[in-house]
Design a protein around this motif. Structure first.
Motif, PDB file in Angstrom:
ATOM      1  N   VAL A 141     -21.516 -14.310-111.697  1.00  0.00           N
ATOM      2  CA  VAL A 141     -22.150 -15.460-112.339  1.00  0.00           C
ATOM      3  C   VAL A 141     -21.133 -16.592-112.386  1.00  0.00           C
ATOM      4  O   VAL A 141     -19.948 -16.356-112.609  1.00  0.00           O
ATOM      5  N   ASN A 142     -21.604 -17.827-112.163  1.00  0.00           N
ATOM      6  CA  ASN A 142     -20.712 -19.006-112.076  1.00  0.00           C
ATOM      7  C   ASN A 142     -19.739 -18.888-110.916  1.00  0.00           C
ATOM      8  O   ASN A 142     -18.602 -19.390-110.993  1.00  0.00           O
ATOM      9  N   ASP A 220     -29.766 -27.547-116.498  1.00  0.00           N
ATOM     10  CA  ASP A 220     -29.741 -26.367-117.364  1.00  0.00           C
ATOM     11  C   ASP A 220     -29.434 -25.090-116.589  1.00  0.00           C
ATOM     12  O   ASP A 220     -28.609 -24.272-117.020  1.00  0.00           O
ATOM     13  N   VAL A 221     -30.064 -24.901-115.426  1.00  0.00           N
ATOM     14  CA  VAL A 221     -29.778 -23.712-114.626  1.00  0.00           C
ATOM     15  C   VAL A 221     -28.335 -23.728-114.134  1.00  0.00           C
ATOM     16  O   VAL A 221     -27.662 -22.689-114.085  1.00  0.00           O
ATOM     17  N   ALA A 222     -27.838 -24.924-113.774  1.00  0.00           N
ATOM     18  CA  ALA A 222     -26.452 -25.033-113.310  1.00  0.00           C
ATOM     19  C   ALA A 222     -25.458 -24.725-114.427  1.00  0.00           C
ATOM     20  O   ALA A 222     -24.385 -24.159-114.175  1.00  0.00           O
ATOM     21  N   LEU A 223     -25.796 -25.091-115.662  1.00  0.00           N
ATOM     22  CA  LEU A 223     -24.920 -24.757-116.785  1.00  0.00           C
ATOM     23  C   LEU A 223     -24.842 -23.250-117.005  1.00  0.00           C
ATOM     24  O   LEU A 223     -23.806 -22.724-117.426  1.00  0.00           O
ATOM     25  N   ILE A 224     -25.930 -22.535-116.717  1.00  0.00           N
ATOM     26  CA  ILE A 224     -25.989 -21.093-116.962  1.00  0.00           C
ATOM     27  C   ILE A 224     -25.409 -20.303-115.794  1.00  0.00           C
ATOM     28  O   ILE A 224     -24.649 -19.352-115.986  1.00  0.00           O
ATOM     29  N   LEU A 225     -25.758 -20.683-114.552  1.00  0.00           N
ATOM     30  CA  LEU A 225     -25.411 -19.875-113.380  1.00  0.00           C
ATOM     31  C   LEU A 225     -24.419 -20.555-112.444  1.00  0.00           C
ATOM     32  O   LEU A 225     -23.840 -19.889-111.584  1.00  0.00           O
ATOM     33  N   GLY A 226     -24.255 -21.872-112.558  1.00  0.00           N
ATOM     34  CA  GLY A 226     -23.485 -22.611-111.572  1.00  0.00           C
ATOM     35  C   GLY A 226     -21.985 -22.547-111.776  1.00  0.00           C
ATOM     36  O   GLY A 226     -21.484 -22.089-112.811  1.00  0.00           O
ATOM     37  N   PRO A 227     -21.228 -23.014-110.771  1.00  0.00           N
ATOM     38  CA  PRO A 227     -19.771 -23.071-110.876  1.00  0.00           C
ATOM     39  C   PRO A 227     -19.340 -24.029-111.985  1.00  0.00           C
ATOM     40  O   PRO A 227     -20.116 -24.877-112.427  1.00  0.00           O
ATOM     41  N   THR A 228     -18.089 -23.898-112.386  1.00  0.00           N
ATOM     42  CA  THR A 228     -17.582 -24.735-113.477  1.00  0.00           C
ATOM     43  C   THR A 228     -16.402 -25.615-113.078  1.00  0.00           C
ATOM     44  O   THR A 228     -16.177 -26.646-113.691  1.00  0.00           O
ATOM     45  N   ARG A 229     -15.650 -25.243-112.066  1.00  0.00           N
ATOM     46  CA  ARG A 229     -14.465 -26.020-111.670  1.00  0.00           C
ATOM     47  C   ARG A 229     -14.409 -26.184-110.165  1.00  0.00           C
ATOM     48  O   ARG A 229     -13.798 -25.377-109.486  1.00  0.00           O
ATOM     49  N   PRO A 230     -15.030 -27.230-109.625  1.00  0.00           N
ATOM     50  CA  PRO A 230     -15.822 -28.246-110.344  1.00  0.00           C
ATOM     51  C   PRO A 230     -17.256 -27.775-110.524  1.00  0.00           C
ATOM     52  O   PRO A 230     -17.723 -26.884-109.818  1.00  0.00           O
ATOM     53  N   PRO A 231     -17.983 -28.405-111.454  1.00  0.00           N
ATOM     54  CA  PRO A 231     -19.411 -28.117-111.580  1.00  0.00           C
ATOM     55  C   PRO A 231     -20.195 -28.922-110.547  1.00  0.00           C
ATOM     56  O   PRO A 231     -19.613 -29.670-109.750  1.00  0.00           O
ATOM     57  N   THR A 232     -21.497 -28.788-110.563  1.00  0.00           N
ATOM     58  CA  THR A 232     -22.312 -29.660-109.726  1.00  0.00           C
ATOM     59  C   THR A 232     -22.214 -31.083-110.255  1.00  0.00           C
ATOM     60  O   THR A 232     -21.826 -31.317-111.407  1.00  0.00           O
ATOM     61  N   LEU A 233     -22.574 -32.038-109.436  1.00  0.00           N
ATOM     62  CA  LEU A 233     -22.445 -33.446-109.827  1.00  0.00           C
ATOM     63  C   LEU A 233     -23.291 -33.763-111.050  1.00  0.00           C
ATOM     64  O   LEU A 233     -22.845 -34.498-111.950  1.00  0.00           O
ATOM     65  N   ALA A 234     -24.494 -33.223-111.123  1.00  0.00           N
ATOM     66  CA  ALA A 234     -25.365 -33.511-112.264  1.00  0.00           C
ATOM     67  C   ALA A 234     -24.757 -33.023-113.568  1.00  0.00           C
ATOM     68  O   ALA A 234     -24.824 -33.711-114.599  1.00  0.00           O
ATOM     69  N   VAL A 235     -24.144 -31.852-113.569  1.00  0.00           N
ATOM     70  CA  VAL A 235     -23.512 -31.323-114.779  1.00  0.00           C
ATOM     71  C   VAL A 235     -22.328 -32.194-115.187  1.00  0.00           C
ATOM     72  O   VAL A 235     -22.119 -32.480-116.375  1.00  0.00           O
TER      73      VAL A 235
END
Length: 556
Positions: A141-142, A220-235
């Motif tokens: 996850v992430n 919201d889905v990117a905050l839960i499942l997406g990468p964090t460093r870096p995150p997606t542009l929207a996040v």
């Protein structure tokens, strides 16, 4: 009045989006007097381009969005091509349809709990197959490639595209075309792809564009499942927007403009890809390959795809429910060692307030959207109004590209953080889904019933209220339920327009994503799941209850 409703619907779809874009473009070039920006400048763009994570964020947004859309479309077509016209297909569609009521965030939480190193999959395979006595140190996850994010989007977008495809099949005369293709010796899947798929895709092109735009800019889905460093542009844009340093609002506005440009650019490239695929597909179809043998592989793949989507969501949600009542649960035990309702009891007060607020917003927005959709469809008559293509505007323009600007206007007008403002912005996103769900049953209604009523002296208004709407009770109830579920799922509009002061079950659940307390997450995610599903069940039961003494009306 119907014509007034049509124009009200069009204005509701276009004006907030255009106003929000104006409220983003001006700060992107340094103009926002409320924060001291009184002169045009390129400093926000310099700050954006100077952020070291920009290339990675852009790459993640584009790759995950395109990949999720392409996989969802391929799986949808594979399921329909392999099984349309069979009893298994009817069962699949009935099984996947309820997933439309499931908010994206709840599905994402369920998938995260399923595929995590200590999730149900790892527990089911340990220790007998993996040898793991402790959760493995794996970043599932992430993950930095965004594969978990893609999977989370696919399990939600396949049911949506399947619904859009099912609505397009009658207009494509799919069963007759497929029957002719099979009579000429083509395999089931190959014949469908060659003959039916081009017609169907022409009907669902705009929904596919909406899926692509959403997948590239989801928060919201990117905050839960997406990468964090870096995150997606929207996040990252959301992080800048909510940062205590207000000067970052200018950089966030520049990022929102970049997000919009990315979506428009990828949509243009997707359109070019459609043209190229059309030319290659024409040459392939003219080649005459029957593809009979391919059915032995593709049909099981189609069934497997439907099963995988259903199981991923179903097992994930079951895991959420277990965690919400779990006490001690050691790895690799498949079931909790102890059970407890302590977390439900501890959250009961906050849950009650959030459920009431969420239901109020969703119900008001859905009822207004249903009324506007009825008015718009009634005003159009039997003809489709080209202006109603605006129905896709709030779905194709990324939320993160115009909601910050809309939030600025709400702040200036002094309505930010109010229930009415949040309800109004929810309506912008609820109306397209309610209209799309209702449009096909509305146009498929047998007009002879209306002619008979008119011949008996009924005026148009009475025909609408006493004949057409009662006959469309089931379609109206389903449209209302879809609108309710859409409102419950709204995260970014609630967060930005509500200014953090209007909490719903979705904002509360996503806020817990960064915590490690799976039991609390399970409680809020289960509530977020059950609320729209309960409304769906009630709306499906309503026609049977109203028309229990009229057999013909119960199936209308």
């Amino acid at each position: 009045m119907a014509r007034a409703g049509l124009w009200a619907a069009l204005g509701l779809l276009a004006l907030p989006v255009l106003a929000g874009l104006a409220g983003v473009i001006a700060p992107a070039f340094g103009y926002l007097p409320a924060l001291g920006g009184t002169a045009l400048t390129l400093d926000p763009w310099r700050g954006l381009l100077g952020w070291g994570g920009l290339p990675g964020a852009v790459r993640l947004s584009v790759v995950t969005g395109v990949l999720a859309t392409a996989i969802s479309l391929v799986l949808t077509f594979l399921i329909v091509a392999a099984w349309q016209g069979t009893r298994s297909f009817a069962w699949m569609t009935r099984a996947l349809a309820p997933l439309l009521a499931l908010p994206h965030a709840a599905a994402a939480f369920g998938l995260a709990f399923l595929i995590a190193p200590s999730g149900w999959i790892a527990r089911g395979l340990s220790p007998w197959a993996t040898g793991w006595e402790r959760p493995p140190d794996l970043l599932l996850v992430n993950d930095p490639l965004g594969l978990a994010l893609v999977a989370g989007l696919v399990v939600k977008e396949v049911p949506f595209l399947l619904l859009m495809t099912l609505a397009a099949l009658p207009q494509a005369d799919s069963l007759r075309a497929q029957s002719i293709a099979r009579g000429l010796g083509y395999g089931r899947v190959t014949g469908w792809i060659k003959v039916v798929a081009p017609r169907v895709y022409a009907q669902i092109r705009l929904p596919v564009y909406a899926v692509l735009a959403y997948s590239m800019s989801v928060v919201d889905v990117a905050l839960i499942l997406g990468p964090t460093r870096p995150p997606t542009l929207a996040v990252q844009i959301l992080e800048w927007t909510s940062h205590p340093d207000l000067r970052l609002r200018f950089q966030a506005a520049a990022g929102a403009c970049l997000q919009l440009a990315l979506v428009l650019g990828v949509l243009a490239l997707w359109r070019l890809g459609e043209i190229l695929a059309g030319r290659l597909g024409t040459a392939w179809a003219a080649g005459g390959a029957r593809g009979v043998g391919a059915d032995r592989v593709l049909r099981p793949l189609g069934a497997g795809a439907a099963l995988a989507v259903g199981l991923a969501v179903g097992l994930g949600l079951a895991g959420l429910m277990l965690w919400s009542v779990a006490g001690l649960w050691r790895f690799p035990a498949l079931w909790p060692d102890a059970w407890s309702l302590r977390h439900w009891a501890g959250q009961s007060g906050a849950l009650g307030q959030s459920i009431g607020r969420t239901a109020t917003i969703a119900l008001v927005a859905s009822v207004i959207a249903l009324a506007l959709s009825i008015a718009a469809l009634q005003a159009q008559g039997t003809k489709r109004t080209s202006a109603m293509a605006l129905i896709y505007l709030p779905l194709i323009v990324p939320q993160i590209a115009f909601l910050p600007g809309l939030a600025s206007f709400a702040l200036i007008l002094g309505i930010d953080g109010t229930l009415s403002a949040v309800t109004a912005v929810h309506l912008v996103f609820v109306l397209p889904y309610v209209y799309l769900v209702l449009a096909d049953p509305w146009r498929a209604w047998d007009g002879r019933a209306g002619l008979a009523a008119s011949a008996l002296g009924a005026r148009p208004a009475r025909v609408l209220w006493s004949v057409r709407l009662p006959m469309l009770t089931r379609a109206l109830a389903v449209a209302l339920a879809v609108g309710f579920a859409t409102s419950v799922a709204q995260y970014l509009p609630t967060l930005l327009i509500g200014a953090g002061r209007v909490g719903t079950v979705t904002t509360e659940a996503v806020a817990l994503a960064a915590s490690s307390n799976r039991r609390l997450i399970g409680v809020w995610a289960v509530v977020q799941m059950l609320l729209p599903m309960a409304v769906f069940a009630a709306c499906l039961a309503l026609p049977a209850l109203l028309w229990r003494n009229r057999q013909g009306m119960r199936i209308g």
